[in-house]
Design an enzyme around this catalytic site. Structure first.
Site, PDB file in Angstrom:
ATOM      1  N   GLU A  69       0.881  -1.178   0.000  1.00 24.34           N
ATOM      2  CA  GLU A  69       0.000   0.000   0.000  1.00 24.34           C
ATOM      3  C   GLU A  69       0.908   1.215   0.000  1.00 24.34           C
ATOM      4  O   GLU A  69       1.607   1.491   0.973  1.00 24.34           O
ATOM      5  CB  GLU A  69      -0.909  -0.027   1.235  1.00 24.34           C
ATOM      6  CG  GLU A  69      -1.909   1.118   1.288  1.00 24.34           C
ATOM      7  CD  GLU A  69      -1.453   2.232   2.201  1.00 24.34           C
ATOM      8  OE1 GLU A  69      -1.063   3.300   1.670  1.00 24.34           O
ATOM      9  OE2 GLU A  69      -1.473   2.050   3.417  1.00 24.34           O
ATOM     10  N   CYS A  71      -1.203   9.042   3.383  1.00 22.00           N
ATOM     11  CA  CYS A  71      -1.134   8.371   2.085  1.00 22.00           C
ATOM     12  C   CYS A  71      -2.383   8.617   1.258  1.00 22.00           C
ATOM     13  O   CYS A  71      -2.368   8.465   0.034  1.00 22.00           O
ATOM     14  CB  CYS A  71      -0.912   6.872   2.278  1.00 22.00           C
ATOM     15  SG  CYS A  71      -2.148   6.089   3.337  1.00 22.00           S
TER      16      CYS A  71
END
Length: 652
Positions: free
Chosen positions: A255, A294
């Site tokens: 990720e 993120c």
């Protein structure tokens, strides 16, 4: 203070003085870290030989109960974690997402697992598939826990949530973990793991913590193990092709940070509620965690002609952002994690500025409320404008990991979605519009390049969790640059740590191995009616074949009167003859009721209630004069966790 790692059953200190970690706002020493001299091969072996057996002897429900108890233990100590989190540069509001959001993920997985997984150590994943004409050869898929260790490599921005959102599914799956936090904020992750150890709740070997450099951690893994990674796309790509991971085909779940975008619909005007929602969402995403998320919005895509109103509204909103010591109540945005990240951010902003104009410069001109301007790692909100985004590379390729976003105009919805896809894969995107047709066009244009898309408008704004909030129930991940992996997503993520195996056998063996009766398997008939047996007396495969009943015209007429269902196929002789049945037929729900009358034991007994019906289908017509019979078979059993003061119950 020098931090220790938690490996092979105890707290061990690395050799040497170690690297010094500094407070983000003042640049003061917080801790030193070192992993030199630690035996990571021993740690992996300890996880496989001690942690793995200890976890895998527990059922999913037992693991879930441990997770719930652990979550409560950590929640009771959250103030310790908040006090330490300020040193990372995060305000209390920022830390709430990290600390209580992380602990909340443990609670969520405990609940999801008790509701969605059997009280077993394995999962029967699907219905049996017949492989032969007579039905003596069948198959189905089972999930069993992997026999290795899960290595979790985490980013610095969420030292608690990033760790716990990976630990939750791996522990539920019965797989022990070695956590490798990013060094910048490892002291907060270390304090949480120390609390986990102090709780005494987890089996030995279930969780280990490596503080410091990763050393040869990836080199000691084998084909039984799993690696998950959160961080920069560049680092993730480098780790993904580690020779040992490739050589042993170790699953790598990635990720990565991405250039997430938000799109303002063409129909939205400055006077609309959606315009204010759009500006508020962009502003929040820029300053939350000082932009170190993120999922943060990096690209602000607006209809051409709306650039100036959006930029002006954003500048006004961002001008109200108070910056400084994150522990102070008046401060809205804290510091970047360290001065290395500050320099990297400045360099990346300069790269983006090659094809964009700086309309709000956060590198200067802001006042600090507390904090050290020289030793701290502060940067104010920075806004850029790229007038020709289809012809520019940097805004779609360079991520400035901080309070930075670039506004870019579009002409037409197809161009808007093309711009979102220029990020080459994103964790999260959002659309702000009240026009459903516009939302549809934008969503389907964006979907292939995004792991999650939020459509925000006046109807859901009050309860929306926002653009940048991953939820335990939803997939967290995205294609391309975002890593191509999936975290969370409810019980989907548990399956990442399990092996799917196709089991082929005769029905009776399949039923015995899966502890779930399947059609064609042997049954056990007993003179004692199943409704007269308690949960512990019933066995999978126990079966009752009832007496018979012939359906009469009176049955159909009476049921029509009771239910009010006068559908022609039941009550109209002439119309029924012309129907696909060719005659009057009994109501499907009459047959269900009649079946209950056949198999129910009327007297008082252990059975509490009918919980409901699944996969009910009416596949054959039953007419007047036809005779029916029912077979009731125990397919599976699930014991329920009794609440305090309540009797134990189960579902059969």
């Amino acid at each position: 203070m020098k931090l220790s790692s938690y490996l092979y059953g105890g707290w061990v200190e690395g050799d040497g003085d170690g690297a010094l970690l500094l407070d983000a706002a003042y640049g003061r020493p917080v801790a030193a870290i070192s992993s030199a001299g630690l035996d990571l091969g021993r740690a992996a072996h300890f996880a496989r030989t001690v942690g793995n057996p200890n976890l895998q002897k527990l059922t999913f429900h037992q693991r879930a109960n441990l997770l719930k108890a652990l979550a409560q233990y950590l929640m009771d100590r959250k103030e310790e974690f908040y006090a330490l989190s300020y040193k990372t540069g995060a305000t209390r509001r920022d830390s709430w997402v990290d600390i209580e959001g992380g602990i909340g993920t443990l609670f969520s997985y405990a609940s999801l697992s008790r509701r969605g997984l059997p009280n077993e150590t394995f999962v029967v994943e699907d219905e049996p598939t017949p492989l032969s004409k007579s039905g003596s050869f069948v198959a189905r898929h089972l999930l069993t826990s992997r026999r290795g260790v899960a290595v979790h490599i985490n980013a610095y921005n969420f030292p608690v949530w990033g760790m716990l959102e990976k630990l939750a599914p791996s522990l539920i799956a019965g797989v022990p973990s070695i956590v490798k936090p990013a060094p910048q904020t490892v002291y907060l992750a270390e304090r949480v793991v120390r609390a986990m150890d102090e709780s005494g709740l987890l089996p030995e070997g279930a969780v280990q913590l490596l503080v410091g450099e990763p050393g040869n951690l990836l080199e000691v893994l084998d084909e039984t193990d799993t690696v998950t990674f959160t961080g920069s796309a560049a680092t993730g790509r480098r780790l993904k092709v580690h020779p040992n991971l490739i050589g042993h085909n170790v699953p790598f779940q990635m990720e990565a940070d991405s250039l997430n975008a938000t799109v303002l619909g063409m129909s939205v005007q400055p006077s609309d509620p959606e315009f204010e929602l759009f500006v508020k969402e962009v502003g929040n995403e820029m300053v939350s965690k000082a932009g170190q998320k993120c999922t943060a919005i990096r690209r602000v895509i607006v209809p051409r002609g709306m650039e100036e109103p959006v930029i002006e509204a954003l500048k006004q909103r961002l001008a109200r952002t108070t910056i400084g010591d994150p522990s102070l109540e008046a401060v809205r945005m804290g510091a970047l994690v360290d001065r290395t990240q500050l320099q990297r951010l400045s360099d990346n902003v300069a790269q983006i500025a090659r094809s964009a104009e700086t309309v709000l410069d956060g590198s200067k001109g802001f006042e600090l409320i507390g904090g050290d301007p020289e030793r701290g790692s502060f940067m104010g909100p920075t806004l850029l404008y790229c007038d020709r985004p289809l012809h520019a590379a940097e805004p779609h390729e360079v991520e400035a990991f901080g309070p930075v976003a670039t506004v870019m105009p579009y002409q037409g919805l197809e161009e808007a979605t093309e711009l979102t896809r220029r990020g080459r894969g994103s964790l999260a995107g959002s659309i702000v519009t009240y026009d459903k047709a516009e939302a549809r066009a934008l969503f389907f244009g964006m979907a292939s390049a995004h792991g999650r898309v939020l459509i925000l408008n006046r109807d859901n704004a009050k309860e929306s969790t926002g653009h940048g909030s991953p939820l335990p129930q939803l997939v967290h991940g995205g294609p391309g640059r975002a890593g191509g992996g999936e975290e969370l997503g409810g019980l989907r993520s548990v399956r990442h740590y399990m092996q799917r195996t196709a089991l082929q056998a005769d029905p009776s063996t399949l039923a015995f191995l899966g502890n779930e009766w399947v059609r064609g398997a042997a049954v056990k008939e007993d003179p004692v009616h199943p409704f007269r047996k308690y949960f512990e007396d019933l066995e999978v495969g126990d079966s009752l074949l009832t007496h018979r009943r012939t359906v009469s015209e009176a049955d159909i007429v009476n049921f029509a009167g009771v239910s009010g269902d006068y559908f022609y196929a039941h009550v109209d002789e002439l119309a029924a003859k012309d129907s696909l049945f060719g005659k009057r037929v009994a109501h499907g729900y009459f047959l269900v009721s009649a079946a209950a009358g056949l198999f129910v034991w009327p007297g008082v007994g252990p059975v509490l209630a009918n919980y409901g019906l699944e996969n009910l289908r009416f596949v054959e017509p039953v007419g007047i004069g036809d005779t029916i019979q029912a077979r009731l078979t125990v397919k599976k059993k699930t014991a329920k966790d009794p609440k305090p003061g309540e009797k134990a119950t189960g579902v059969v």
